[in-house]
Motif scaffolding. Structure first.
Motif, PDB file in Angstrom:
ATOM      1  N   ASP A  67      70.698  51.200 109.790  1.00 22.05           N
ATOM      2  CA  ASP A  67      69.893  51.845 108.752  1.00 22.05           C
ATOM      3  C   ASP A  67      70.574  53.094 108.203  1.00 22.05           C
TER       4      ASP A  67
ATOM      5  N   LEU B  25      61.649  48.385 116.560  1.00 23.39           N
ATOM      6  CA  LEU B  25      60.968  49.349 115.694  1.00 23.39           C
ATOM      7  C   LEU B  25      61.062  50.734 116.333  1.00 23.39           C
TER       8      LEU B  25
ATOM      9  N   ASN C 105      58.945  53.589 109.428  1.00 22.89           N
ATOM     10  CA  ASN C 105      59.911  52.623 109.925  1.00 22.89           C
ATOM     11  C   ASN C 105      60.622  51.928 108.775  1.00 22.89           C
ATOM     12  N   ILE C 106      59.808  51.439 107.834  1.00 19.62           N
ATOM     13  CA  ILE C 106      60.384  50.683 106.716  1.00 19.62           C
ATOM     14  C   ILE C 106      61.229  51.603 105.838  1.00 19.62           C
TER      15      ILE C 106
ATOM     16  N   PHE D  82      62.903  54.227 106.689  1.00 13.75           N
ATOM     17  CA  PHE D  82      63.928  55.020 107.389  1.00 13.75           C
ATOM     18  C   PHE D  82      65.307  54.932 106.738  1.00 13.75           C
ATOM     19  N   SER D  83      65.715  53.709 106.382  1.00 10.80           N
ATOM     20  CA  SER D  83      67.059  53.575 105.804  1.00 10.80           C
ATOM     21  C   SER D  83      67.149  54.294 104.463  1.00 10.80           C
TER      22      SER D  83
ATOM     23  N   VAL E 202      58.385  51.056  99.710  1.00 12.68           N
ATOM     24  CA  VAL E 202      57.700  50.602 100.924  1.00 12.68           C
ATOM     25  C   VAL E 202      56.447  49.821 100.547  1.00 12.68           C
TER      26      VAL E 202
ATOM     27  N   VAL F 253      57.052  43.867 110.171  1.00  6.56           N
ATOM     28  CA  VAL F 253      57.569  45.210 109.909  1.00  6.56           C
ATOM     29  C   VAL F 253      59.089  45.215 110.021  1.00  6.56           C
TER      30      VAL F 253
ATOM     31  N   ARG G 290      61.670  46.275 107.118  1.00  4.27           N
ATOM     32  CA  ARG G 290      62.707  47.285 107.241  1.00  4.27           C
ATOM     33  C   ARG G 290      64.037  46.767 106.694  1.00  4.27           C
TER      34      ARG G 290
ATOM     35  N   ARG H  97      65.914  47.435 101.909  1.00  2.00           N
ATOM     36  CA  ARG H  97      67.248  47.913 101.530  1.00  2.00           C
ATOM     37  C   ARG H  97      67.902  47.043 100.485  1.00  2.00           C
TER      38      ARG H  97
END
Lengths: 299, 350
Positions: free
Chosen positions: A197, B86, B95-96, B98-99, B114, B142, B146, B150
């Protein structure tokens, strides 16, 4: 026949329970009796303690007839330590910052070490971990002279900063061990996911591992606080006259009483000195147990 | 959107080769499944694509560009892990996101993304929860969210369904397939479940002992397995392998019956369970095989019938309601055109 069997079993169960409670009560008394003796003595006047006229039948465990906080006040602000008669009060002001710094630094470094040793593979990582573990078993006494020399070279002899350094150096072996064993239970896939990530070394540590470190951080803090607060040897060896921690001051208070030994002041002083660790245990005790158990059972 | 190429990829730990000369490529938008028993090297290969593991020789190319030297985050690849991985202290939304946060996207923009992804995966109502408060299927979604947020060049899935119960696994399988059809992103999916491989893939690489045993479409793999390992690993019940001796006229089985498949030498005849059809009682035309019915296992839509044929045990799959009895001697028509001959010694298809 059948009824006899049942009642027999009932009696046996009761006996087992009585035995269990009995053992627990005895164990509790072993801890509580000395504490009671200290508390009672600290609340008595000297004539009452020494069994002078009117108090002939007194023992160390007799509750104070006329409880007084005079000895506590004496120990707090008037008792003589070396040549200064200002009580223990002033030493809190210097010891608390020293202990706080040493605990914060050793726990922080231990957390980073534990993170590196559990989540990043590098050459000789197991050797380094083994040496860290070994550090836990080095007795204080053998390192006294080398430490004195090192502190001298660093110009930290006789300073609180020097004491902080010594406690940090000794403490990181334990804190590293705590954190490493805790982080091993955090799945590696979480770190891999964070790397994909886009998180780097510090982001993974600060954003993902630190927020779940509560239980083990409390264990490390309590462990470090207790051992540094209670330390006498390093304080006496390296503190000197200018950086005397509370435990050294307490020792001096007890040993410099002139004339009759003021047992009530000594006891009050010891209890005052022990209060912070007791407070820490009462406030964080249940987290301490929870932290010790963390990782033992997969939840 | 990207092509993916393995060029002579090898990996060894000391003297142990865990991957040997992996060399194939897939086109843009393909769904590649790496399938094989545990320890075959499929997850290691996935780790190499992700950049979490290193390779010893060869290279991996995305859109023709080698990516060996790139950090995981520089590869524009997202991965769904077996344990979902997670972040326990963050909410589903965090969480989703984060990147995106790591990329430095402003909060408003990432929350919008998100929300889009959550809607697509039907987890909008879970955004404020912590992973701990989710069921297995929800965590799975989830984890996918995530990866999806991206919009990467390639998605990697590492046995994502193996922790779900049987029904949910089938549902999620369908959903991942639908998602692939909708997004058209290249996917590499690792599993040990041959049914997942067959149902989802556009290309399958069957692996064993660090070697790609066969690379092809699901149909190729199923109809024309390259060796006996692939033949028995893919398909359930697995392909029957009957020992026999082949000549130009056909194969003579151990009990003397002949199958009209030309070959040479000692062979194994590969026959899928559904290539057998029982003939009416008393009927035994030329080319039919005689077999004793040993066991009958109804499964609902089909019945699995175990036969003794040609000196071997043979499993067949017949439609439910087929008139057949345990213990009877029965003639079967066998689809010999489809049969695959393997060298008895090496197990390689002839």
């Amino acid at each position: 026949m059948l009824a006899d069997g049942v009642s027999c079993r009932g009696v046996a169960a009761h006996l087992r329970r009585a035995l269990l409670i009995g053992v627990l009560v005895i164990a509790a008394l072993m801890y509580l009796v000395p504490l009671a003796a200290m508390l009672f003595t600290s609340l008595k006047s000297m004539p009452e303690i020494t069994g002078m006229a009117g108090f002939e039948s007194n023992t160390i465990l007799t509750p104070p007839r006329a409880p007084t906080l005079a000895a506590w006040g004496e120990a707090w602000s008037r008792a003589c330590i070396s040549v200064e008669c200002t009580g223990l009060r002033g030493y809190f002001g210097t010891t608390i910052p020293m202990v706080t710094c040493a605990v914060a630094i050793s726990v922080s470094i231990g957390a980073v070490n534990g993170y590196v040793l559990s989540k990043w593979r590098f050459r000789y990582d197991t050797v380094i971990y083994g040496l860290m573990l070994f550090g836990c078993f080095i007795p204080f006494q053998i390192v006294l002279i080398p430490i004195a020399r090192v502190l001298g070279l660093m110009h930290l002899s006789g300073t609180m900063a020097g004491l902080v350094f010594v406690h940090v150096a000794y403490g990181i072996t334990f804190t590293t061990l705590f954190f490493r064993n805790f982080y091993v239970t955090v799945p590696d896939e979480i770190v891999s996911a964070a790397r994909m990530d886009g998180a780097g070394f510090w982001s993974i540590f600060l954003l993902i591992l630190v927020p779940v470190s509560g239980p083990i951080a409390i264990v490390a803090v309590i462990w470090q606080f207790t051992s540094i607060w209670n330390d006498f040897l390093f304080g006496a060896s390296f503190g000197g006259a200018n950086a005397r921690p509370l435990m050294v001051a307490l020792n001096n208070l007890v040993n410099t009483s002139t004339g009759t030994k003021a047992y009530n002041v000594d006891m009050a002083g010891a209890m005052i000195a022990a209060l912070p660790t007791m407070v820490v245990y009462v406030v964080a005790g249940r987290y301490f147990v929870r932290g010790l158990m963390a990782g033992a059972v997969k939840g | 959107m990207a092509t993916l190429e393995f060029s002579h990829v090898g990996k060894s730990f000391g003297s142990v080769d865990v991957l040997k000369d992996i060399d194939f490529s897939i086109g843009d938008g393909e769904f590649l499944v790496l399938v094989g028993p545990s320890g075959c090297g499929k997850s290691t290969l996935l780790g190499i694509i992700a950049g979490l593991g290193s390779l010893t020789t060869g290279s991996v190319l995305i859109d023709g560009q080698p990516i060996n030297h790139l950090e995981p985050k520089e590869r524009d690849i997202a991965m769904v892990f077996q344990s979902y991985a997670l972040y326990p202290s963050m909410t589903v939304a965090d969480n989703i996101a984060f990147s995106l946060r790591m990329q430095g996207m402003p909060k408003a923009a990432r929350m919008e993304k998100v929300r889009d992804v959550a809607e697509l995966l039907q987890i909008s109502h879970l955004l404020d929860r912590k992973p701990q408060a989710l069921s297995g299927g929800q965590r799975q979604r989830v984890a996918m969210g995530r990866a999806l947020v991206r919009n990467p060049k390639v998605f990697l899935f590492d046995e994502p369904l193996s922790n779900l119960d049987a029904k949910l696994r089938v549902d999620m399988r369908t959903e991942i397939k639908k998602l692939h059809a909708r997004l058209g992103t290249t996917i590499v999916y690792v599993t040990h479940d041959q049914v997942e491989a067959m149902t989802m893939a556009t290309r399958i690489a069957v692996m064993k002992d660090g070697i790609v045993q066969q690379f092809g479409t699901p149909d190729e793999i199923y109809q024309r397995p390259a060796n006996t390992f692939v033949a028995t690993f893919m398909g359930s019940p697995s392909m029957n392998l009957l020992p026999g001796v082949a000549d130009d006229g056909g194969v003579t089985l151990a009990d003397g019956q002949r199958l009209p498949i030309p070959g040479r030498g000692d062979v194994l005849v590969g026959l899928r369970p559904e290539w057998f059809t029982p003939l009416p009682r008393g009927d035994q035309p030329e080319g039919a095989m005689l077999a004793t019915v040993e066991v009958i296992e109804p499964t609902g839509p089909d019945i699995y019938v175990g036969l003794r044929l040609g000196g071997a045990e043979v499993m067949t799959r017949l439609p439910a309601g087929t008139d057949i009895r345990t213990g009877e001697l029965r003639a079967f028509a066998v689809n010999a055109d489809k049969a695959v001959l393997f060298d008895a010694e090496t197990g390689v298809a002839l």
